[in-house]
Design an enzyme around this catalytic site. Structure first.
Site, PDB file in Angstrom:
ATOM      1  N   ASP A 141     -50.498  22.365  17.230  1.00 37.85           N
ATOM      2  CA  ASP A 141     -50.901  21.526  18.360  1.00 37.85           C
ATOM      3  C   ASP A 141     -51.345  22.442  19.517  1.00 37.85           C
ATOM      4  OD1 ASP A 141     -50.608  18.606  19.639  1.00 37.85           O
ATOM      5  OD2 ASP A 141     -49.504  19.928  20.983  1.00 37.85           O
TER       6      ASP A 141
ATOM      7  N   HIS B 262     -49.081  14.147  12.350  1.00 37.41           N
ATOM      8  CA  HIS B 262     -49.347  15.251  13.267  1.00 37.41           C
ATOM      9  C   HIS B 262     -48.281  16.341  13.255  1.00 37.41           C
ATOM     10  CE1 HIS B 262     -50.876  17.291  16.784  1.00 37.41           C
ATOM     11  NE2 HIS B 262     -49.717  17.171  17.393  1.00 37.41           N
TER      12      HIS B 262
END
Length: 314
Positions: free
Chosen positions: A108, A290
């Site tokens: 991320d 994610h």
């Protein structure tokens, strides 16, 4: 099930004008450093499943809480969170340990930092492993204006910049609920809703999907953000255009051997032209959302360890 008591105890290390809270595994493997960089709104603890596996494979694993997070320093100036400072912290960390270079892994926002670090300090990075966030092409237009044009002013990157302090306060008011609602897996796909996604998530009373971690694991993140608030970490977003300017004159091609791991159910799109900018890339996709290395820890470890072994063999 991971017990938070199994996580290593941290050391506070002074580097680059700040103190970083650093967690380590495999100190006996000095000489083979790998630095793991967390994303938002996370913590070094997000790499808990990778640390022991990498240490067992012969690596000195170094996992900082980056500035703005955990017990690391939280400077008050927004510009203290630009890519020059964030990458400077990691370079100073290498210097602290006496390492010329290291393998860097990021997830991320941590991936964004590792891409930027590799562009700004190519000699200090020998290999790149990034999860979730692919290389971001710099383009003609500053990133924020580009996002605003395509995604609108409620898009959270834009909102964080255009309405400073607003989201910070909402997330702080609902810290537990926000993080519980965010760290989910198998979330059913749904069309985008009006409003700002992160503040809506913080206010949502019923989470979607399934919990991605145990209550005791979640408590590590919750207690960290209850202590720090969110402003330091959100300040990373507030340097997006500054970073765009800081990267203006660097060679945009990353030559280091690179592993890019996507989650097939992640909302972040894959970058089809990745090999143009990262010619020595191998791309792997896992069937998850994610939070790749926390959602599918064993599979993530297998992919990373196989790839690292392959690099030694080549």
């Amino acid at each position: 099930m991971f017990h938070s008591s199994d996580f290593p105890k941290p050391t506070l290390i002074s580097v680059n004008g700040v103190k970083l809270e650093v967690f380590e595994a495999g100190r006996q493997n000095a000489g083979k450093p790998i630095v793991l960089c967390h994303g938002w709104p996370e913590h070094a603890f997000s790499w808990r499943y990778q640390m022991a596996a990498l240490a067992a494979a012969g690596y000195h694993v170094i996992v900082p809480n980056q500035r703005g997070y955990g017990n690391s320093s939280r400077p008050t100036e927004v510009t203290d969170y630009d890519i020059a400072h964030l990458s400077g912290d990691l370079i100073a960390l290498l210097d602290h340990y006496g390492y010329e270079n290291a393998t860097f892994a990021g997830h991320d926002w941590g991936a964004m930092v590792v891409w930027g670090l590799t562009l700004l300090h190519p000699k200090r990075v020998n290999k790149v492993i990034n999860l979730a966030l692919p290389y971001q092409e710099r383009g003609e237009q500053p990133w924020l204006a580009f996002m605003e044009e395509i995604l609108g002013d409620d898009y959270y990157f834009v909102h964080f910049n255009r309405q400073p302090g607003v989201a910070d306060a909402v997330l702080e008011e609902h810290t537990t609920q926000f993080l519980r609602n965010l760290f989910r897996k198998n979330v059913p796909p749904a069309p985008p809703q009006p409003g700002m996604a992160m503040t809506s998530l913080a206010r949502a009373e019923i989470p979607l999907g399934e919990p991605m971690m145990s209550e005791s694991e979640l408590a590590v993140f919750v207690s960290a953000f209850e202590s720090t608030g969110f402003t330091g970490s959100i300040n990373w977003y507030r340097n997006l255009d500054r970073n765009w300017h800081l990267l203006a004159d660097v060679n945009p091609i990353i030559q280091q051997p690179t592993l890019m791991i996507y989650g097939d159910r992640d909302v972040i799109p894959k970058f089809e032209r990745l090999p143009e900018f990262v010619p020595n890339v191998e791309v792997v996709s896992l069937d998850c959302g994610h939070w790749i290395q926390q959602e599918m820890p064993d599979e993530t470890n297998q992919v990373i360890l196989r790839w690292l072994k392959q690099q030694v063999a080549d």
